[in-house]
Scaffold this motif. Structure first.
Motif, mmCIF file in Angstrom:
data_model
loop_
_atom_site.group_PDB
_atom_site.id
_atom_site.type_symbol
_atom_site.label_atom_id
_atom_site.label_comp_id
_atom_site.label_asym_id
_atom_site.label_seq_id
_atom_site.Cartn_x
_atom_site.Cartn_y
_atom_site.Cartn_z
ATOM 1 N N LEU A 1 0.802 -1.219 0.000
ATOM 2 C CA LEU A 1 0.000 0.000 0.000
ATOM 3 C C LEU A 1 0.838 1.273 0.000
ATOM 4 N N ALA B 1 0.799 3.523 -3.219
ATOM 5 C CA ALA B 1 -0.476 4.219 -3.381
ATOM 6 C C ALA B 1 -0.628 5.348 -2.367
ATOM 7 N N LEU B 2 -0.162 5.123 -1.141
ATOM 8 C CA LEU B 2 -0.244 6.173 -0.124
ATOM 9 C C LEU B 2 0.640 7.356 -0.478
ATOM 10 N N LEU C 1 1.509 8.284 -3.549
ATOM 11 C CA LEU C 1 0.858 8.987 -4.648
ATOM 12 C C LEU C 1 -0.337 9.797 -4.156
ATOM 13 N N GLU C 2 -1.099 9.232 -3.218
ATOM 14 C CA GLU C 2 -2.218 9.976 -2.640
ATOM 15 C C GLU C 2 -1.717 11.218 -1.921
ATOM 16 N N LEU C 3 -0.604 11.090 -1.244
ATOM 17 C CA LEU C 3 -0.028 12.235 -0.545
ATOM 18 C C LEU C 3 0.383 13.324 -1.528
ATOM 19 N N VAL D 1 -0.686 13.718 -4.736
ATOM 20 C CA VAL D 1 -1.743 14.183 -5.632
ATOM 21 C C VAL D 1 -2.817 14.960 -4.888
ATOM 22 N N HIS D 2 -3.149 14.559 -3.660
ATOM 23 C CA HIS D 2 -4.280 15.154 -2.954
ATOM 24 C C HIS D 2 -3.879 15.939 -1.709
ATOM 25 N N LEU D 3 -3.139 15.308 -0.833
ATOM 26 C CA LEU D 3 -2.908 15.936 0.456
ATOM 27 C C LEU D 3 -1.999 17.155 0.356
#
Length: 328
Positions: free
Chosen positions: A38, A41-42, A44-46, A48-50
């Motif tokens: 994971l 993905a975490l 990339l989420e950080l 792209v979004h956070l």
């Protein structure tokens, strides 16, 4: 004369003691493997979004205009000034934001309600097997499968005043209107936007409800039919209660998607949406990238985020209480 050799004591270890470290190592590896998988993905989420979210929150406290675009970190701090301007409903900026918010609320409620109603009705209709059901299901999913830009641009041509298909059918063939209507400007723009939103949103509701119907045992319908229950009674007593968990998630997802929808109004109307179809997503875009006031636009975005968080939290709280009451 005999001599006895002194032998060093032999330490014997049990097989279980040797296996314990290996078992622990293997267990640690098994427990850490999902987190390692994971981790990309975490990250990339950080990114792209956070990270953009944190930057947007910081920007909302700055007087960030076109004069500080090259080095936005050097913009002066304004504190809560951007938020005061956004929620001052007696001033032009706050009044326009309130109007956009009310339009978005009405549009979202109508769009989500119609998407759920049409999707549920289509899923119930397609529950029984008949010839051509597979082809009809595939046709139902076409609006959801099409790219948003291609689908909305097609609707732009259909809503044209002079040679659009909508006016041709309503005015020239059915004679329902006295003259061709302007669908992309004025008050009719709200109905045009609602039509496109429902057209591309109800197949998702149809897909989710169809999946939920597969988990309802057919014996319940057979027993209800033997007891003399009609179609509407079976839907009301069996189908809708059984679909309650599915509908709770479906309505929330549709609400968040519709309330934040930017692509549909932007492609349909361009950078300047009509007043009747001024959704808050396009309004924030105009406040940021048209007037070049990124501080005020960021403050509006943060207020929108807080509103959606509050609505989501209240909705989840109410639905969880409803599930507990139903279980009791």
């Amino acid at each position: 004369m005999t001599t006895t050799a002194l032998k060093e004591p032999v330490h014997t270890t049990s097989p279980g003691a040797a296996r314990t470290p290996r078992r622990r190592t293997g267990r640690i590896r098994r427990l850490s493997l999902p987190y390692l998988l994971l981790l990309p993905a975490l990250l990339l989420e950080l990114l792209v979004h956070l990270v953009p979210m944190v930057i947007g929150i910081v920007m909302s406290f700055k007087e960030l205009t076109q004069f500080y675009i090259r080095d936005w970190s050097s913009a002066p701090w304004s504190g809560l000034g951007n938020y005061r301007v956004s929620v001052d409903f007696d001033a032009p900026v706050g009044e326009a934001l309130l109007h956009s918010f009310l339009v978005t609320v009405g549009f979202t409620l109508l769009s989500v309600g119609l998407c759920w109603l049409i999707g549920t009705a289509a899923a119930v209709f397609m529950q029984d097997a008949f010839r051509g059901r597979g082809l009809l299901r595939a046709l139902f999913l076409v609006p959801y499968a099409l790219p948003v830009y291609a689908a909305v641009i097609t609707w732009v041509f259909m809503f044209q005043h002079d040679n659009g298909l909508v006016n041709h059918v309503l005015h020239d063939q059915l004679h329902l209107t006295g003259k061709p209507s302007f669908w992309l400007i004025g008050d009719n723009s709200f109905y045009a936007l609602l039509t496109v939103s429902v057209w591309k949103g109800w197949p998702f509701a149809f897909l989710i409800v169809t999946a939920g119907l597969q988990n309802i045992p057919g014996e319940l319908y057979e027993a209800a039919a033997l007891d003399g229950a009609g179609m509407w009674q079976r839907i009301r007593r069996i189908t809708l209660p059984s679909l309650r968990p599915v509908n709770q998630v479906l309505v929330l997802v549709l609400f968040l998607w519709t309330f934040n929808d930017f692509n549909t109004p932007f492609v349909l109307f361009g950078r300047a949406a009509p007043e009747a179809a001024d959704l808050i997503s396009v309004h924030i875009y105009q406040a940021s990238f048209v007037t070049w006031n990124f501080g005020t636009g960021s403050a509006m975005s943060v207020l929108l985020l807080l509103f959606l968080l509050v609505v989501t939290g209240v909705y989840l709280l109410l639905t969880s209480r409803g599930r507990r009451a139903a279980d009791v």
